[in-house]
Each structure stands twice: as structure tokens, then as C-alpha cells.
Design a protein around this motif. Structure first.
Motif, PDB file in Angstrom:
ATOM      1  N   CYS A   1       0.861  -1.182   0.000  1.00 64.90           N
ATOM      2  CA  CYS A   1       0.000   0.000   0.000  1.00 64.90           C
ATOM      3  C   CYS A   1       0.898   1.233   0.000  1.00 64.90           C
ATOM      4  CB  CYS A   1      -0.947   0.012   1.195  1.00 64.90           C
ATOM      5  SG  CYS A   1      -0.141   0.295   2.774  1.00 64.90           S
ATOM      6  N   ASN A   2       0.368   2.331  -0.470  1.00 68.73           N
ATOM      7  CA  ASN A   2       1.086   3.603  -0.487  1.00 68.73           C
ATOM      8  C   ASN A   2       0.123   4.669  -0.978  1.00 68.73           C
ATOM      9  OD1 ASN A   2       3.215   5.598  -0.573  1.00 68.73           O
ATOM     10  ND2 ASN A   2       4.656   3.921  -0.884  1.00 68.73           N
ATOM     11  N   ARG A   3       0.598   5.883  -0.989  1.00 64.79           N
ATOM     12  CA  ARG A   3      -0.203   6.955  -1.555  1.00 64.79           C
ATOM     13  C   ARG A   3      -0.487   6.622  -3.019  1.00 64.79           C
ATOM     14  NH1 ARG A   3       1.698  12.892   0.189  1.00 64.79           N
ATOM     15  NH2 ARG A   3      -0.005  13.282  -1.288  1.00 64.79           N
ATOM     16  N   ALA A   4      -1.648   7.037  -3.487  1.00 63.25           N
ATOM     17  CA  ALA A   4      -2.002   6.834  -4.887  1.00 63.25           C
ATOM     18  C   ALA A   4      -1.868   8.127  -5.683  1.00 63.25           C
ATOM     19  CB  ALA A   4      -3.419   6.294  -5.009  1.00 63.25           C
ATOM     20  N   ASN A   5      -1.563   9.234  -5.016  1.00 61.14           N
ATOM     21  CA  ASN A   5      -1.270  10.475  -5.718  1.00 61.14           C
ATOM     22  C   ASN A   5      -0.221  11.242  -4.921  1.00 61.14           C
ATOM     23  OD1 ASN A   5      -2.767  11.343  -3.550  1.00 61.14           O
ATOM     24  ND2 ASN A   5      -4.035  12.768  -4.691  1.00 61.14           N
ATOM     25  N   GLY A   6       0.447  12.152  -5.573  1.00 63.33           N
ATOM     26  CA  GLY A   6       1.488  12.904  -4.895  1.00 63.33           C
ATOM     27  C   GLY A   6       2.726  12.067  -4.641  1.00 63.33           C
ATOM     28  N   PRO A   7       3.741  12.632  -3.999  1.00 59.69           N
ATOM     29  CA  PRO A   7       4.974  11.883  -3.732  1.00 59.69           C
ATOM     30  C   PRO A   7       4.718  10.715  -2.786  1.00 59.69           C
ATOM     31  CG  PRO A   7       4.956  13.971  -2.548  1.00 59.69           C
ATOM     32  CD  PRO A   7       3.785  14.009  -3.479  1.00 59.69           C
ATOM     33  N   GLN A   8       5.205   9.560  -3.149  1.00 63.70           N
ATOM     34  CA  GLN A   8       4.917   8.380  -2.344  1.00 63.70           C
ATOM     35  C   GLN A   8       5.852   8.281  -1.151  1.00 63.70           C
ATOM     36  OE1 GLN A   8       5.109   5.594  -5.641  1.00 63.70           O
ATOM     37  NE2 GLN A   8       2.893   5.330  -5.571  1.00 63.70           N
ATOM     38  N   TRP A   9       5.354   7.621  -0.126  1.00 62.72           N
ATOM     39  CA  TRP A   9       6.149   7.368   1.057  1.00 62.72           C
ATOM     40  C   TRP A   9       7.089   6.188   0.801  1.00 62.72           C
ATOM     41  CZ3 TRP A   9       0.687   7.217   3.399  1.00 62.72           C
ATOM     42  CH2 TRP A   9       0.246   8.527   3.663  1.00 62.72           C
ATOM     43  N   SER A  10       7.980   5.954   1.736  1.00 60.68           N
ATOM     44  CA  SER A  10       8.843   4.780   1.622  1.00 60.68           C
ATOM     45  C   SER A  10       7.984   3.518   1.622  1.00 60.68           C
ATOM     46  CB  SER A  10       9.823   4.740   2.794  1.00 60.68           C
ATOM     47  OG  SER A  10      10.694   5.851   2.753  1.00 60.68           O
ATOM     48  N   TRP A  11       8.349   2.580   0.795  1.00 61.63           N
ATOM     49  CA  TRP A  11       7.569   1.355   0.679  1.00 61.63           C
ATOM     50  C   TRP A  11       7.765   0.450   1.893  1.00 61.63           C
ATOM     51  CZ3 TRP A  11       4.075   0.878  -3.158  1.00 61.63           C
ATOM     52  CH2 TRP A  11       4.193   1.765  -4.238  1.00 61.63           C
ATOM     53  N   GLY A  12       6.697  -0.211   2.285  1.00 56.59           N
ATOM     54  CA  GLY A  12       6.785  -1.206   3.339  1.00 56.59           C
ATOM     55  C   GLY A  12       7.332  -2.517   2.790  1.00 56.59           C
ATOM     56  N   GLN A  13       7.278  -3.538   3.627  1.00 53.32           N
ATOM     57  CA  GLN A  13       7.784  -4.859   3.233  1.00 53.32           C
ATOM     58  C   GLN A  13       6.849  -5.558   2.250  1.00 53.32           C
ATOM     59  OE1 GLN A  13      10.666  -6.343   4.145  1.00 53.32           O
ATOM     60  NE2 GLN A  13      11.297  -4.559   5.340  1.00 53.32           N
ATOM     61  N   GLY A  14       5.602  -5.155   2.254  1.00 54.61           N
ATOM     62  CA  GLY A  14       4.635  -5.837   1.406  1.00 54.61           C
ATOM     63  C   GLY A  14       4.192  -7.154   2.008  1.00 54.61           C
ATOM     64  N   THR A  15       3.215  -7.759   1.380  1.00 52.31           N
ATOM     65  CA  THR A  15       2.733  -9.062   1.831  1.00 52.31           C
ATOM     66  C   THR A  15       2.544  -9.956   0.608  1.00 52.31           C
ATOM     67  OG1 THR A  15       1.069 -10.195   3.194  1.00 52.31           O
ATOM     68  CG2 THR A  15       0.283  -8.347   1.848  1.00 52.31           C
ATOM     69  N   GLN A  16       3.083 -11.153   0.679  1.00 46.34           N
ATOM     70  CA  GLN A  16       3.074 -12.069  -0.459  1.00 46.34           C
ATOM     71  C   GLN A  16       1.723 -12.762  -0.575  1.00 46.34           C
ATOM     72  OE1 GLN A  16       5.633 -13.023  -2.811  1.00 46.34           O
ATOM     73  NE2 GLN A  16       3.861 -14.021  -3.768  1.00 46.34           N
ATOM     74  N   VAL A  17       1.171 -12.717  -1.772  1.00 49.60           N
ATOM     75  CA  VAL A  17      -0.047 -13.458  -2.092  1.00 49.60           C
ATOM     76  C   VAL A  17       0.304 -14.459  -3.184  1.00 49.60           C
ATOM     77  CG1 VAL A  17      -2.352 -13.320  -3.096  1.00 49.60           C
ATOM     78  CG2 VAL A  17      -1.604 -11.595  -1.449  1.00 49.60           C
ATOM     79  N   THR A  18       0.054 -15.711  -2.904  1.00 53.35           N
ATOM     80  CA  THR A  18       0.323 -16.759  -3.870  1.00 53.35           C
ATOM     81  C   THR A  18      -0.958 -17.536  -4.121  1.00 53.35           C
ATOM     82  OG1 THR A  18       2.596 -16.975  -3.075  1.00 53.35           O
ATOM     83  CG2 THR A  18       1.724 -18.778  -4.408  1.00 53.35           C
ATOM     84  N   VAL A  19      -1.365 -17.582  -5.375  1.00 57.32           N
ATOM     85  CA  VAL A  19      -2.594 -18.266  -5.752  1.00 57.32           C
ATOM     86  C   VAL A  19      -2.234 -19.508  -6.552  1.00 57.32           C
ATOM     87  CG1 VAL A  19      -4.849 -18.065  -6.855  1.00 57.32           C
ATOM     88  CG2 VAL A  19      -3.771 -16.039  -5.843  1.00 57.32           C
ATOM     89  N   SER A  20      -2.609 -20.644  -6.037  1.00 60.38           N
ATOM     90  CA  SER A  20      -2.325 -21.894  -6.735  1.00 60.38           C
ATOM     91  C   SER A  20      -3.459 -22.215  -7.691  1.00 60.38           C
ATOM     92  CB  SER A  20      -2.149 -23.028  -5.731  1.00 60.38           C
ATOM     93  OG  SER A  20      -3.333 -23.235  -4.985  1.00 60.38           O
ATOM     94  N   SER A  21      -3.074 -22.660  -8.858  1.00 61.29           N
ATOM     95  CA  SER A  21      -4.091 -22.957  -9.880  1.00 61.29           C
ATOM     96  C   SER A  21      -4.530 -24.409  -9.811  1.00 61.29           C
ATOM     97  CB  SER A  21      -3.541 -22.632 -11.264  1.00 61.29           C
ATOM     98  OG  SER A  21      -2.333 -23.309 -11.484  1.00 61.29           O
TER      99      SER A  21
END
Length: 115
Positions: free
Chosen positions: A95-115
Motif C-alpha cells: 500500500c502507499n499513496r495513490a497520488n502525490g509523492p509516495q512514502w517509503s515502501w513497506g515490506q509488502g505481503t506475499q499473495v500466492t494463488v495456486s491454480s
């Protein structure tokens, strides 16, 4: 310095659902347009959903009708509800700002979808 903490990812079968929360430390969170982004292996990071402070939302065509972005301004939290997940949704989600200067990125979260 704003800190972003994403969570809620995991391994899910195609057709399944996940809900991702993101907590921001910014005290003026309520006036910020927030977005959820994702980055798949070998691809550029892309914006998949955005929500204004008034809770008006926009989505990438690839997730429209399946993903829902929402926010709780009192908790400085933005959510991404993901339904009917597909293999191609596999990515690290941020997640982050969607407009303007963005903040530092977080670690994120991995989503894995098995088919």
C-alpha cells in the motif's frame, strides 16, 4: 517518516479470498488518497486499486469486480478484499499513496494463488 505495514497475505487456491490490511503511521492519513499496488516476479509494480478520503474507489481492469478497497480513517488502515483470486494475482502487495509523492515502501505481503 511514514511507516506502512501490510499483512494478510498467504497461499490460497484459485477462487479463494484474502483480506489485506495496511496500517499507516501518518496522522494526516484521512486526507490521503491511498492505493494498493502489486508486483509480480519480473514485472513492474502496478496500482490495482485506489480510494479517496471520501471513499470513492477506482480499480485496474484486471481486478474490477473481484477486489474491493476500503479504509478506516480512525485506524489509519486501508484494506483490500480480494475475491475469486486467480493465479495471475500472485504478487507481493503493497500500500502507499495513490497520488502525490509516495512514502517509503513497506515490506509488502506475499499473495500466492495456486491454480
Amino acid at each position: 517518516q511514514v511507516q506502512l505495514v501490510e499483512s494478510g497475505g498467504g497461499l490460497v487456491q484459485a477462487g479463494g479470498s484474502l483480506r489485506l490490511p495496511c496500517i499507516a503511521s501518518k496522522t494526516t492519513f484521512t486526507i490521503i488518497v491511498m492505493g494498493w499496488y502489486r508486483q509480480a516476479p519480473g514485472k513492474q509494480r502496478e496500482l490495482v486499486a485506489a480510494i479517496t478520503h471520501g471513499r470513492s474507489a477506482n480499480y485496474a481492469d484486471s481486478v474490477k469486480g473481484r477486489f474491493t478497497i476500503s479504509r478506516d480513517n480512525a485506524k489509519n488502515t486501508v484494506y483490500l478484499q480480494m475475491n475469486n483470486l486467480k493465479h495471475e494475482d500472485t504478487a507481493v502487495y503493497y500500500c502507499n499513496r495513490a497520488n502525490g509523492p509516495q512514502w517509503s515502501w513497506g515490506q509488502g505481503t506475499q499473495v500466492t494463488v495456486s491454480s
